[in-house]
Design an enzyme around this catalytic site. Structure first.
Site, PDB file in Angstrom:
ATOM      1  N   CYS A   2      33.126  29.925  21.574  1.00 42.42           N
ATOM      2  CA  CYS A   2      33.287  28.477  21.212  1.00 42.42           C
ATOM      3  C   CYS A   2      31.982  27.656  20.909  1.00 42.42           C
ATOM      4  O   CYS A   2      31.051  28.004  21.405  1.00 42.42           O
ATOM      5  CB  CYS A   2      34.089  27.547  22.141  1.00 42.42           C
ATOM      6  N   ARG A  27      30.298  31.302  16.333  1.00 43.52           N
ATOM      7  CA  ARG A  27      30.672  31.291  17.832  1.00 43.52           C
ATOM      8  C   ARG A  27      32.228  31.347  17.951  1.00 43.52           C
ATOM      9  O   ARG A  27      32.690  31.496  19.075  1.00 43.52           O
ATOM     10  CB  ARG A  27      30.298  30.241  18.519  1.00 43.52           C
ATOM     11  N   TRP A  74      36.994  29.825  19.746  1.00 42.99           N
ATOM     12  CA  TRP A  74      37.199  31.336  19.981  1.00 42.99           C
ATOM     13  C   TRP A  74      37.981  31.378  21.009  1.00 42.99           C
ATOM     14  O   TRP A  74      37.678  31.212  22.234  1.00 42.99           O
ATOM     15  CB  TRP A  74      35.884  32.144  20.231  1.00 42.99           C
ATOM     16  N   ASN A 100      33.497  24.338  26.153  1.00 45.27           N
ATOM     17  CA  ASN A 100      33.293  25.905  25.864  1.00 45.27           C
ATOM     18  C   ASN A 100      33.130  26.619  27.419  1.00 45.27           C
ATOM     19  O   ASN A 100      32.548  26.301  27.988  1.00 45.27           O
ATOM     20  CB  ASN A 100      31.721  25.823  24.960  1.00 45.27           C
ATOM     21  N   GLY A 101      34.007  27.630  27.597  1.00 47.19           N
ATOM     22  CA  GLY A 101      33.962  28.229  28.723  1.00 47.19           C
ATOM     23  C   GLY A 101      35.361  28.750  29.246  1.00 47.19           C
ATOM     24  O   GLY A 101      36.094  28.886  28.388  1.00 47.19           O
ATOM     25  N   GLU A 483      27.785  57.748  21.823  1.00 45.61           N
ATOM     26  CA  GLU A 483      27.710  56.144  21.145  1.00 45.61           C
ATOM     27  C   GLU A 483      26.315  55.963  20.671  1.00 45.61           C
ATOM     28  O   GLU A 483      25.883  55.522  19.973  1.00 45.61           O
ATOM     29  CB  GLU A 483      28.098  55.110  22.504  1.00 45.61           C
ATOM     30  N   LYS A 487      25.206  54.853  17.050  1.00 50.83           N
ATOM     31  CA  LYS A 487      24.519  53.557  16.861  1.00 50.83           C
ATOM     32  C   LYS A 487      23.337  53.849  15.934  1.00 50.83           C
ATOM     33  O   LYS A 487      22.879  53.319  15.087  1.00 50.83           O
ATOM     34  CB  LYS A 487      24.022  53.227  18.181  1.00 50.83           C
ATOM     35  N   GLU A 490      24.373  54.734  12.438  1.00 47.68           N
ATOM     36  CA  GLU A 490      24.530  53.459  11.609  1.00 47.68           C
ATOM     37  C   GLU A 490      23.481  52.662  11.099  1.00 47.68           C
ATOM     38  O   GLU A 490      23.525  52.165   9.888  1.00 47.68           O
ATOM     39  CB  GLU A 490      25.607  52.492  12.844  1.00 47.68           C
ATOM     40  N   HIS A 506      25.905  77.476  22.048  1.00 43.22           N
ATOM     41  CA  HIS A 506      26.836  77.948  21.349  1.00 43.22           C
ATOM     42  C   HIS A 506      26.839  77.586  20.115  1.00 43.22           C
ATOM     43  O   HIS A 506      27.684  77.942  19.232  1.00 43.22           O
ATOM     44  CB  HIS A 506      28.343  77.509  22.108  1.00 43.22           C
ATOM     45  N   LYS A 606      32.325  45.238   9.467  1.00 41.97           N
ATOM     46  CA  LYS A 606      32.482  44.870  10.834  1.00 41.97           C
ATOM     47  C   LYS A 606      33.626  45.338  11.442  1.00 41.97           C
ATOM     48  O   LYS A 606      33.976  45.796  12.320  1.00 41.97           O
ATOM     49  CB  LYS A 606      32.094  43.391  10.911  1.00 41.97           C
TER      50      LYS A 606
HETATM   51  N1  HGA Z   1      39.192  28.412  27.238  1.00 40.43           N
HETATM   52  C1  HGA Z   1      38.972  27.552  26.128  1.00 40.43           C
HETATM   53  C2  HGA Z   1      37.790  27.725  25.300  1.00 40.43           C
HETATM   54  C3  HGA Z   1      37.265  28.749  24.542  1.00 40.43           C
HETATM   55  C4  HGA Z   1      35.872  29.448  24.631  1.00 40.43           C
HETATM   56  O1  HGA Z   1      34.935  28.699  25.307  1.00 40.43           O
HETATM   57  N2  HGA Z   1      35.506  30.662  24.233  1.00 40.43           N
HETATM   58  O2  HGA Z   1      34.166  30.918  24.190  1.00 40.43           O
HETATM   59  C5  HGA Z   1      39.852  27.750  25.150  1.00 40.43           C
HETATM   60  O3  HGA Z   1      40.704  29.133  25.108  1.00 40.43           O
HETATM   61  O4  HGA Z   1      40.397  27.067  24.188  1.00 40.43           O
END
Ligand code: HGA
Length: 611
Positions: A2, A27, A74, A100-101, A483, A487, A490, A506, A606
């Site tokens: 976020c 983000r 996010w 954010n969090g 892995e 990497k 790639e 073998h 991606k």
């Molecule tokens: N938990 C909040 C904020 C999301 C966030 O910071 N993502 O990195 C939400 O889900 O909206």
């Protein structure tokens, strides 16, 4: 991850916020929203999907005013939707919050607030914050925020506005990043510097447990307890592109360095207090009863996620003692696998949109298996279609070569295997605490590995001169070797192969000749002597061996090889979370040495949404 942004000044805040959000879109882009003080009070506009959707909405319904906050989401708690988009408000719509969090104890707070008659409209953890601030408000927004955050546990950066005090913007940082930008008659907040760089180069970086109160004319910094602090202002001299990568040259390098945080975030709220167990409250269909019925597990994934699944196989087999198979998703359906209602199928996909993995998931469901997804994207197709989902909280991954998503998948498998063992009575409290303590130490151990990047750069530059390279290992070291090899292929385009060390003789040993570089992973006590024999076989044919080993084995191993990288010591089955880090860095620097486009390697994408 976020992104949050905020503005107070004489400009039209809508433009500043949209501009800042465009720099933060990397983000997250599940949804975006802004709140602005207008002549009609605090007004909010939100739109699901990319920022362009919000911009289009604002063309039709603009918001005019000089104070505002914005957010690009996010999702961690609650699917991407208009209701779950930020900014969130209280019931009176007088307070507005961007966050954010993750709020770890939001469920209990939500229940408490609901019992007090507070109506909730979203599924997010964030919404509790706006209701708490409204509840605590008695005429001073700063004090209300300070009181509200004493109730919450977790990681958060906040931007807060209230209609009652339209000349103040409050910002808080507790374990999620936040910077304050200083202008002339205007001030800014942002999740990172690029969000505000177009307007000012003068910034304060907030530390954890600090807050800022912004007016047009001034910024006051204080601890969250309200003690005033003074901070040196930084003048940023980065160009905008460098700033977007957090000062790193490439997103891949930035993401490699974000791994300690990704580990902590993926564990956050999932370790019981006192390390007495694992909490996976997201498992609704996979109840203890259902887990007890499971007789075998199929892990299905593609590419890097498949390699995480190979480690997951060991973790689950060791903890639960039931058979586990790991399959490449594009092969799984076509081998007519034996799937029964007693099978647990675990699908692993960073994006949650991988076409082959999704097809495997559907096949598993058709056969009546329980399906668990491990993904980095809330609300993705695999998350929606699986019975249950464990979300890795690595944040969006931009570089095509996956790093932090892979290691977060390893953390998810560790959590799952310990949870499962605990729930089914296979692991006692002391052992569980021992294992969880080792897991908790991983982020700091990764940090110590990252400080040795220069040594790995030197090794990578030597390897970049070769056209062929081999990785060898046994047990989980073999899975990590695969892995590491992927990497390297790639992004450096060097041909490399990963071999189970005992299997070399073998056939593949025929390819070892004078000067061929071989990277040997040696972290498993029970296999170290066998590995040394295999290393000798390579050396006898002229191979040049560089070992990735740990402190416990370094003395022995270093005598048998040409160079050694020493990892901190952890439990044997947790070692992939450490041993892969030097391999990621070797690939990165080898790609650089060859002049390749690290973040966008040729022929790759991606998220692979075709079969
Ligand atoms: N938990 C909040 C904020 C999301 C966030 O910071 N993502 O990195 C939400 O889900 O909206």
């Amino acid at each position: 991850m976020c992104g949050i942004v905020g503005y107070i000044g004489a400009r039209n805040s809508q433009e500043v916020l949209l501009d800042g959000l465009s720099k933060l879109e990397y983000r997250g882009y599940d949804s975006a929203g802004i709140a602005v003080f207008t002549n009609e009070g605090l007004q909010i506009r939100k739109a699901q999907g990319r920022l362009a959707n919000l911009a289009t909405r604002l063309e039709d319904e603009p918001l005019a005013g000089g104070v505002g906050i914005g957010h690009t989401r996010w999702a961690t708690h609650g699917k991407p939707s208009d209701e779950n988009s930020h900014p969130h408000t209280d019931a009176t719509m007088k307070f507005s919050v961007v966050h954010n969090g993750i709020i770890e104890n939001y469920m209990e707070l939500k229940e408490e607030l609901m019992a007090q008659g507070v109506p909730f409209i979203s599924e997010t953890d964030t919404e509790v914050i706006s209701h708490l601030i409204a509840r605590e408000y008695d005429g001073d927004i700063v004090k209300a925020v300070q009181r509200a955050i004493t109730y919450i546990r977790g990681a958060f950066a906040l931007g807060v506005l209230t209609e009652y005090e339209p000349d103040r913007l409050v910002a808080v940082r507790c374990a999620s990043p936040l910077v304050i930008g200083i202008g002339e008659g205007e001030n800014f907040i942002g999740s990172d510097i690029p969000a505000i760089l177009q307007y000012t180069r003068r910034v304060y970086i907030l530390n954890d447990n600090e807050m800022a109160v912004l007016t047009k004319e001034a910024v006051e910094l204080m601890t969250i307890e309200g003690n005033s602090i003074s901070r040196e202002m930084i003048v940023v001299d980065w160009d905008a592109m460098t700033a977007e990568k957090g000062g790193y040259d490439h997103f891949m390098l930035k993401e490699i360095h974000e791994q300690p945080k990704a580990y902590r975030d993926t564990m956050r709220g999932r370790l019981q207090e006192g390390l007495s167990g694992v909490k996976l409250t997201e498992l609704k269909v996979l109840t203890n009863e259902r887990l007890r019925e499971i007789r075998n597990v199929h892990i299905v994934a593609c590419g890097t996620a498949y390699h995480a699944g190979l480690v997951g196989r060991t973790l689950i087999e060791q903890a639960i003692r039931i058979p586990v198979e790991t399959d490449v998703a594009s092969e799984y359906r076509y081998r007519n696998p034996i799937i029964t209602p007693e099978t647990l199928v675990i699908v692993v996909s960073q994006s949650g949109e991988t076409a082959d993995t999704l097809a495997a998931l559907r096949e598993a469901k058709r056969c009546g298996a329980a399906v668990l997804a491990i993904t980095n994207v809330v609300g993705s197709s695999v998350a929606r279609e699986a019975d249950d989902t464990i979300v890795t909280w690595a944040g969006p991954e931009i570089a095509v070569a996956s790093t932090k998503a892979y290691t977060s998948q390893l953390i998810a498998f560790m959590l799952l295997s310990l949870y499962w063992a605990e729930q089914t009575g296979r692991m006692g409290a002391a052992e569980l605490r021992h294992q969880l303590a080792a897991m908790e130490a991983l982020p700091e151990q990764v940090e110590s590995i990252l400080t040795q990047a220069d040594e790995l750069k030197r090794v990578a530059e030597e390897m970049a001169a070769h056209d062929n390279l081999f990785f060898i290992g046994r047990g989980v070291d073999y899975a990590v070797a695969m892995e590491g090899s992927l990497k390297l292929k790639e992004i450096s385009y060097i041909h490399s192969e990963a071999y189970a060390a005992g299997e070399l003789k073998h056939g593949t040993l025929a390819l070892i000749e004078e000067g061929i570089p071989v990277i040997a992973l040696v972290t498993q006590s029970s296999l170290v002597e066998k590995m040394i024999s295999n290393i000798k076989e390579v050396k006898a044919r002229g191979g040049v061996v560089y070992a990735v080993t740990d402190k416990a084995h370094a003395e022995l191993v270093s005598k048998a090889v040409d160079g050694t990288f020493v990892l901190p010591t952890t439990l044997a089955h947790l070692s992939p979370a450490l041993s892969v880090i030097p391999l990621q860095l070797i690939s990165y620097y080898a790609s650089l040495a060859r002049g390749n486009d690290v973040d966008k390697p040729r022929n790759l994408a991606k998220s692979v949404t075709v079969e």
